[in-house]
Design a protein around this motif. Structure first.
Motif, PDB file in Angstrom:
ATOM      1  N   GLN A  86       0.840  -1.201   0.000  1.00  0.00           N
ATOM      2  CA  GLN A  86       0.000   0.000   0.000  1.00  0.00           C
ATOM      3  C   GLN A  86       0.876   1.253   0.000  1.00  0.00           C
ATOM      4  OE1 GLN A  86      -2.527  -1.749   3.294  1.00  0.00           O
ATOM      5  NE2 GLN A  86      -4.024  -0.412   2.305  1.00  0.00           N
ATOM      6  N   ARG A  87       1.925   1.266   0.827  1.00  0.00           N
ATOM      7  CA  ARG A  87       2.854   2.402   0.836  1.00  0.00           C
ATOM      8  C   ARG A  87       3.536   2.537  -0.526  1.00  0.00           C
ATOM      9  NH1 ARG A  87       4.193   0.099   5.613  1.00  0.00           N
ATOM     10  NH2 ARG A  87       6.275  -0.558   4.952  1.00  0.00           N
ATOM     11  N   LEU A  88       3.914   1.422  -1.099  1.00  0.00           N
ATOM     12  CA  LEU A  88       4.615   1.421  -2.384  1.00  0.00           C
ATOM     13  C   LEU A  88       3.763   2.030  -3.492  1.00  0.00           C
ATOM     14  CD1 LEU A  88       7.230   0.523  -3.788  1.00  0.00           C
ATOM     15  CD2 LEU A  88       6.173  -1.712  -4.127  1.00  0.00           C
ATOM     16  N   LYS A 118      -3.492  -1.352  -5.384  1.00  0.00           N
ATOM     17  CA  LYS A 118      -3.523  -0.357  -6.455  1.00  0.00           C
ATOM     18  C   LYS A 118      -3.819   0.998  -5.826  1.00  0.00           C
ATOM     19  CE  LYS A 118      -5.457   0.546 -10.996  1.00  0.00           C
ATOM     20  NZ  LYS A 118      -6.304   0.047 -12.071  1.00  0.00           N
ATOM     21  N   ASN A 119      -3.023   2.002  -6.209  1.00  0.00           N
ATOM     22  CA  ASN A 119      -3.213   3.365  -5.710  1.00  0.00           C
ATOM     23  C   ASN A 119      -3.339   3.423  -4.197  1.00  0.00           C
ATOM     24  OD1 ASN A 119      -3.149   4.403  -8.373  1.00  0.00           O
ATOM     25  ND2 ASN A 119      -5.315   3.915  -8.621  1.00  0.00           N
ATOM     26  N   GLY A 120      -2.529   2.647  -3.513  1.00  0.00           N
ATOM     27  CA  GLY A 120      -2.525   2.659  -2.057  1.00  0.00           C
ATOM     28  C   GLY A 120      -3.621   1.859  -1.396  1.00  0.00           C
ATOM     29  N   GLU A 121      -4.437   1.184  -2.164  1.00  0.00           N
ATOM     30  CA  GLU A 121      -5.543   0.391  -1.608  1.00  0.00           C
ATOM     31  C   GLU A 121      -5.247  -1.099  -1.755  1.00  0.00           C
ATOM     32  OE1 GLU A 121     -10.345  -0.316  -2.252  1.00  0.00           O
ATOM     33  OE2 GLU A 121      -9.339   1.263  -3.370  1.00  0.00           O
ATOM     34  N   HIS A 122      -5.503  -1.840  -0.709  1.00  0.00           N
ATOM     35  CA  HIS A 122      -5.341  -3.299  -0.752  1.00  0.00           C
ATOM     36  C   HIS A 122      -6.618  -3.872  -1.372  1.00  0.00           C
ATOM     37  CE1 HIS A 122      -5.001  -7.400   1.300  1.00  0.00           C
ATOM     38  NE2 HIS A 122      -4.083  -7.345   0.355  1.00  0.00           N
ATOM     39  N   ILE A 123      -6.530  -4.267  -2.630  1.00  0.00           N
ATOM     40  CA  ILE A 123      -7.684  -4.745  -3.387  1.00  0.00           C
ATOM     41  C   ILE A 123      -8.011  -6.189  -3.023  1.00  0.00           C
ATOM     42  CG2 ILE A 123      -8.636  -5.132  -5.699  1.00  0.00           C
ATOM     43  CD1 ILE A 123      -8.080  -2.150  -5.080  1.00  0.00           C
ATOM     44  N   LEU A 124      -7.013  -7.056  -3.066  1.00  0.00           N
ATOM     45  CA  LEU A 124      -7.267  -8.475  -2.836  1.00  0.00           C
ATOM     46  C   LEU A 124      -6.032  -9.155  -2.276  1.00  0.00           C
ATOM     47  CD1 LEU A 124      -8.998 -11.089  -3.236  1.00  0.00           C
ATOM     48  CD2 LEU A 124      -8.052 -11.201  -5.556  1.00  0.00           C
ATOM     49  N   GLY A 125      -6.270 -10.000  -1.309  1.00  0.00           N
ATOM     50  CA  GLY A 125      -5.247 -10.882  -0.786  1.00  0.00           C
ATOM     51  C   GLY A 125      -5.885 -12.227  -0.548  1.00  0.00           C
ATOM     52  N   LEU A 150      -2.849 -21.570  -0.867  1.00  0.00           N
ATOM     53  CA  LEU A 150      -3.226 -22.970  -0.655  1.00  0.00           C
ATOM     54  C   LEU A 150      -4.700 -23.120  -0.277  1.00  0.00           C
ATOM     55  CD1 LEU A 150      -0.021 -24.154   1.218  1.00  0.00           C
ATOM     56  CD2 LEU A 150      -0.525 -24.261  -1.231  1.00  0.00           C
ATOM     57  N   ILE A 151      -5.298 -22.068   0.272  1.00  0.00           N
ATOM     58  CA  ILE A 151      -6.722 -22.060   0.624  1.00  0.00           C
ATOM     59  C   ILE A 151      -7.312 -20.760   0.081  1.00  0.00           C
ATOM     60  CG2 ILE A 151      -8.421 -22.295   2.492  1.00  0.00           C
ATOM     61  CD1 ILE A 151      -6.035 -23.269   4.259  1.00  0.00           C
ATOM     62  N   PRO A 152      -7.497 -20.644  -1.237  1.00  0.00           N
ATOM     63  CA  PRO A 152      -7.863 -19.363  -1.849  1.00  0.00           C
ATOM     64  C   PRO A 152      -9.241 -18.827  -1.466  1.00  0.00           C
ATOM     65  CG  PRO A 152      -7.781 -21.094  -3.496  1.00  0.00           C
ATOM     66  CD  PRO A 152      -7.268 -21.680  -2.228  1.00  0.00           C
ATOM     67  N   ASP A 153     -10.050 -19.634  -0.810  1.00  0.00           N
ATOM     68  CA  ASP A 153     -11.321 -19.105  -0.315  1.00  0.00           C
ATOM     69  C   ASP A 153     -11.099 -18.177   0.877  1.00  0.00           C
ATOM     70  OD1 ASP A 153     -12.967 -20.326  -2.205  1.00  0.00           O
ATOM     71  OD2 ASP A 153     -13.011 -22.194  -1.065  1.00  0.00           O
ATOM     72  N   PHE A 154      -9.932 -18.247   1.499  1.00  0.00           N
ATOM     73  CA  PHE A 154      -9.584 -17.358   2.605  1.00  0.00           C
ATOM     74  C   PHE A 154      -9.023 -16.074   2.003  1.00  0.00           C
ATOM     75  CE2 PHE A 154      -6.610 -15.798   5.880  1.00  0.00           C
ATOM     76  CZ  PHE A 154      -7.537 -15.555   6.875  1.00  0.00           C
ATOM     77  N   ARG A 155      -9.870 -15.020   1.959  1.00  0.00           N
ATOM     78  CA  ARG A 155      -9.511 -13.772   1.273  1.00  0.00           C
ATOM     79  C   ARG A 155      -9.718 -12.563   2.156  1.00  0.00           C
ATOM     80  NH1 ARG A 155     -12.720 -14.698  -4.362  1.00  0.00           N
ATOM     81  NH2 ARG A 155     -12.664 -16.962  -4.215  1.00  0.00           N
ATOM     82  N   TYR A 156      -9.083 -11.490   1.760  1.00  0.00           N
ATOM     83  CA  TYR A 156      -9.236 -10.220   2.438  1.00  0.00           C
ATOM     84  C   TYR A 156      -8.939  -9.126   1.433  1.00  0.00           C
ATOM     85  CZ  TYR A 156      -4.601 -12.174   3.144  1.00  0.00           C
ATOM     86  OH  TYR A 156      -3.412 -12.817   2.962  1.00  0.00           O
ATOM     87  N   GLY A 157      -9.230  -7.882   1.779  1.00  0.00           N
ATOM     88  CA  GLY A 157      -9.053  -6.759   0.873  1.00  0.00           C
ATOM     89  C   GLY A 157     -10.385  -6.109   0.581  1.00  0.00           C
ATOM     90  N   SER A 158     -10.346  -4.991  -0.128  1.00  0.00           N
ATOM     91  CA  SER A 158     -11.561  -4.210  -0.379  1.00  0.00           C
ATOM     92  C   SER A 158     -12.463  -4.805  -1.462  1.00  0.00           C
ATOM     93  CB  SER A 158     -11.188  -2.780  -0.755  1.00  0.00           C
ATOM     94  OG  SER A 158     -10.453  -2.755  -1.969  1.00  0.00           O
ATOM     95  N   GLU A 159     -11.903  -5.653  -2.326  1.00  0.00           N
ATOM     96  CA  GLU A 159     -12.697  -6.254  -3.417  1.00  0.00           C
ATOM     97  C   GLU A 159     -12.407  -7.751  -3.490  1.00  0.00           C
ATOM     98  OE1 GLU A 159     -12.499  -4.065  -7.138  1.00  0.00           O
ATOM     99  OE2 GLU A 159     -12.016  -2.225  -6.028  1.00  0.00           O
ATOM    100  N   GLN A 160     -12.784  -8.472  -2.463  1.00  0.00           N
ATOM    101  CA  GLN A 160     -12.426  -9.877  -2.310  1.00  0.00           C
ATOM    102  C   GLN A 160     -12.936 -10.779  -3.432  1.00  0.00           C
ATOM    103  OE1 GLN A 160     -13.444 -11.232   1.601  1.00  0.00           O
ATOM    104  NE2 GLN A 160     -12.722  -9.331   2.521  1.00  0.00           N
TER     105      GLN A 160
END
Length: 183
Positions: A85-87, A110-117, A121-131
């Motif tokens: 996000q800083r980057l 993107k643009n300082g926002e965490h869109i998706l993480g 190995l368990i891709p159903d476990f997600r976080y971010g503003s647009e999961q």
């Protein structure tokens, strides 16, 4: 199901504590600064030459598609979405693949926002503003299917499909400008 990225899954199995971060927008000086380095103090080194150093390093290169990428050894700073996000806070985007003995993670900022993480190995476990934003591409790459390629191969395919970033063995291993980064 086999994947053209099967080699990548094998590579990750043999290279614990490795992170690949790719950015569009920020230049090498900004990447180094955000990672805590002031310059390329280790000249150029291959991945295997960094093993001889007893300090965490980052090697930086560029792709034909315009991505600047950083390969970390002995550190996983790029696997921290706050760093990404800083980057990207002044514009741009960043993708990171981080692998440790216990964690495999993907991040997109993107643009300082965490869109998706997500946990690779368990891709159903997600976080971010647009999961759910990239569900279709995750499915197409085989991340969300049991009969798809191994997850680490599938995430490499996903990164290529979504971001046009083709991961190659040479970008991970070849001689690149190298910098020490604080642990």
């Amino acid at each position: 199901m086999t994947s053209r990225y099967s080699w990548f899954a094998d590579w990750v199995d043999n290279h614990v504590m490795a992170t690949l971060t790719a950015v569009k927008g920020p230049d090498a000086a900004r990447v180094l600064a955000v990672f805590g380095s002031t310059g390329f103090d280790q000249s150029e080194r291959t991945l295997y030459e960094t093993f001889d150093l007893e300090t965490p390093t980052i090697r930086i290169g560029t792709t034909a598609g315009g991505w600047l990428y950083a390969v970390e050894q002995r550190t996983v700073k790029g696997g921290d979405h706050a760093l990404l996000q800083r980057l990207t806070s002044d514009g741009g985007e960043a993708v990171a693949l981080c692998f440790t003995p216990k964690i495999d993670v993907f991040h997109y900022c993107k643009n300082g926002e965490h869109i998706l993480g997500f946990d690779i190995l368990i891709p159903d476990f997600r976080y971010g503003s647009e999961q759910q934003a990239l569900d279709q591409q995750m499915h197409e790459a085989g991340l969300l299917t049991r009969d798809g390629p191994r997850p680490r191969a599938a995430v490499a395919d996903f990164v290529e499909r979504v971001f046009g970033l083709t991961i190659t063995r040479s970008m991970l291993e070849d001689r690149l400008p190298c910098a020490t980064i604080p642990p």
